[in-house]
Each structure stands twice: as structure tokens, then as C-alpha cells.
Design an enzyme around this catalytic site. Structure first.
Site, PDB file in Angstrom:
ATOM      1  N   GLU A 104     -19.994  -3.302  16.253  1.00 16.67           N
ATOM      2  CA  GLU A 104     -19.688  -4.040  17.471  1.00 16.67           C
ATOM      3  C   GLU A 104     -19.786  -3.111  18.674  1.00 16.67           C
ATOM      4  O   GLU A 104     -19.787  -1.885  18.544  1.00 16.67           O
ATOM      5  CB  GLU A 104     -18.276  -4.644  17.407  1.00 16.67           C
ATOM      6  N   HIS A 157     -10.653  -3.263  19.804  1.00 20.34           N
ATOM      7  CA  HIS A 157     -10.614  -4.383  18.864  1.00 20.34           C
ATOM      8  C   HIS A 157     -10.260  -3.766  17.520  1.00 20.34           C
ATOM      9  O   HIS A 157     -11.090  -3.128  16.875  1.00 20.34           O
ATOM     10  CB  HIS A 157     -11.970  -5.093  18.796  1.00 20.34           C
TER      11      HIS A 157
END
Length: 281
Positions: A104, A157
Site C-alpha cells: 500500500e 494504517h
């Protein structure tokens, strides 16, 4: 002491929160986990239309869960946001991170008339404590009359099953940010997975970011930042630096499902998380 702070954050602070769009002066900063942002999502015009409206409400937005290998989806989203009247966003994009093949990126969208990105780094995670190393950016507030002139943002995250350890390690990331930038004011935010079974009330007592009273948590555990039927405060905003803390207000959650009056299916197509936000002077 930590237990008292937990109750205070869950009861007193939440009373001041709104679940609608902000309406205040200053600059509003948000974190938004746009679930699996890639070509598939960008290929849904109705979803993109709502995404650009949501993002354009704010002056600076941390975007998480960018999973497009080609790297074009986030550029397309920036273009979509800037296609709206009055939008003038720039982007600072982090590297692809993650232990597995499912990597990501973090991105910061910011209005170029309000902020300037001065420097950035991906945290040097020598102990491999993070699944997705935090991306840290130093911003300058271009409003010369602003009380907060420079600040860093630490975006994370977390891996859900390792949220306890990763949220605790954010204290070390903050120390690295202070050392590199020489700036104490910092915003630590993102999808921390900091609630429900991933980070329980008992486990909070072992997390330095929580027990150290120099950090102020804005989104309480009584909040719900999830779009689906779960009731969890996964997405958080934590402040460090007395100047930033003293000049921040109006934190909340933007429930776009209710605000736009859209169907549950469409709300879930947009994301499984609501944006969290606050305002700085």
C-alpha cells in the site's frame, strides 16, 4: 490515571463531536482510509463523484490503502478532486510499503494556497515493527497569521492483528520526526485499528501513545468510524506539541452515508471507513 483519561476521552470529549461536515474557521485536516483504492474503484463514476466531494471539504487529507500497482489511480483521484471549482490540491505520495505482495501507499492531498510540504520520510523500521511503515511529512502553514506555523503528520494504517504494538511504536516515530524536523507539533493519524478486538480497553493501558499524557487523543473509543454494522473507533487522530494542542478544535467523523442520504450499498462501495477530521488555527 490512564483509566481516568480513557473515561474522559470517551465521555467528555465526544460530547463536542459532530458527525457532519465541519463548519468552522481555520484549516481542517482529515484522515480517510479509502478501502482498496485502485483501478476498480476509480472505474466507478458514482463512487469517484462522492470521493472527490468528500476530499474537497478539507484542506489537507491523509489517504490510506492505495493498492494500485500501476500508480495511476491516486493521480486520477487527484485530478477528479481538482476538476471541481475552487480545488487546487497538490499531492505528496509515499513509497509502496508492506511485507507481503499486497503493498500500500500513503498520500497527502493538500491545498497549495494553504500548505506547503517541506520534507518527508518513510520511517526507518529497523525492528520490522510495522506492516506498513508510517509516512511522515513536514508541512508549513502558509497563513502567516496562523497559530500553528509548522507541523509534521505521521500517517499509519496498522496491521489489525498487531495494532497494539504498532500504535505503541508511534511514540518512537514521533521521536524520529522531532529529531529530523526539529518540530514538536505533530499529528499522528490514520486507521490505527485502535478499538474492538484489535486494541481492547485493557490493552490500551500498555500503549505508550495512550498512557503518555503529552499526547492528546481526539477521536474517543465511543465513536464509530466504520461504515458497516460494526461499531468501532478504528480511525484516530492524536496530537503532540502544546502549541498544536492549544490551537486545535472541532474534531469529528464525517458520516457521508447519512449526510448524502445514499444507499448502504453505495456507502460501502465508497469505503468501509468514514473520514475523521479536526481543525487547526
Amino acid at each position: 490515571m490512564a483509566s481516568i483519561r480513557y473515561i474522559f476521552a470517551s465521555v467528555v470529549v465526544f460530547a463536542a463531536f459532530l458527525t457532519a461536515a465541519y463548519a468552522c474557521t481555520g484549516s481542517t485536516i482529515a484522515a480517510f482510509n479509502i478501502q482498496v483504492l485502485g483501478q476498480s474503484k476509480m472505474g466507478k463514476p458514482e463512487v469517484v463523484d462522492y470521493l472527490k466531494q468528500i476530499i474537497a471539504q478539507y484542506d489537507l487529507v491523509l489517504i490510506q490503502e492505495i493498492r494500485d500497482v500501476a500508480g495511476t489511480a491516486i493521480v486520477e483521484l487527484l485530478d477528479a478532486v481538482n476538476s471541481q471549482p475552487g480545488s487546487n490540491f497538490k499531492m505528496t505520495l509515499g513509497p509502496r510499503v508492506g511485507r507481503s505482495s499486497s503493498k500500500e501507499q500513503y498520500a497527502y492531498f493538500y491545498r497549495e494556497d494553504k500548505f506547503q510540504a517541506l520534507d518527508s520520510f518513510s520511517y526507518d523500521d529497523q525492528t520490522d515493527g510495522f506492516e506498513r511503515e508510517p509516512f511522515v511529512v513536514l508541512f508549513e502553514n502558509l497563513d502567516k497569521g496562523a497559530a500553528v506555523s509548522k507541523f509534521s503528520i505521521i500517517g499509519l494504517h496498522s496491521k489489525p492483528t498487531d495494532a497494539v504494538n504498532e500504535v505503541d511504536l508511534l511514540v518512537d516515530v514521533y521521536a524520529a520526526s522531532k529529531k529530523r524536523f526539529g518540530v514538536e507539533d505533530s499529528i499522528l493519524m490514520g486507521d490505527f485499528n485502535a478499538d474492538c478486538s484489535y486494541l481492547t480497553r485493557t490493552e490500551f493501558e500498555t500503549v505508550r501513545l495512550w498512557t503518555d499524557t503529552s499526547f492528546q487523543w481526539l477521536i474517543p473509543s465511543s465513536a464509530d468510524t466504520t461504515v458497516k454494522s460494526t461499531d468501532c473507533a478504528y480511525d484516530r487522530i492524536v496530537l503532540a506539541g502544546q502549541n498544536l494542542i492549544a490551537n486545535s478544535k472541532d474534531a469529528g467523523i464525517f458520516n457521508y452515508h447519512e449526510r448524502y442520504g445514499i444507499t448502504t450499498d453505495l456507502a460501502e462501495d465508497i469505503s468501509d471507513h468514514y473520514p475523521v477530521y479536526f481543525t487547526i488555527n
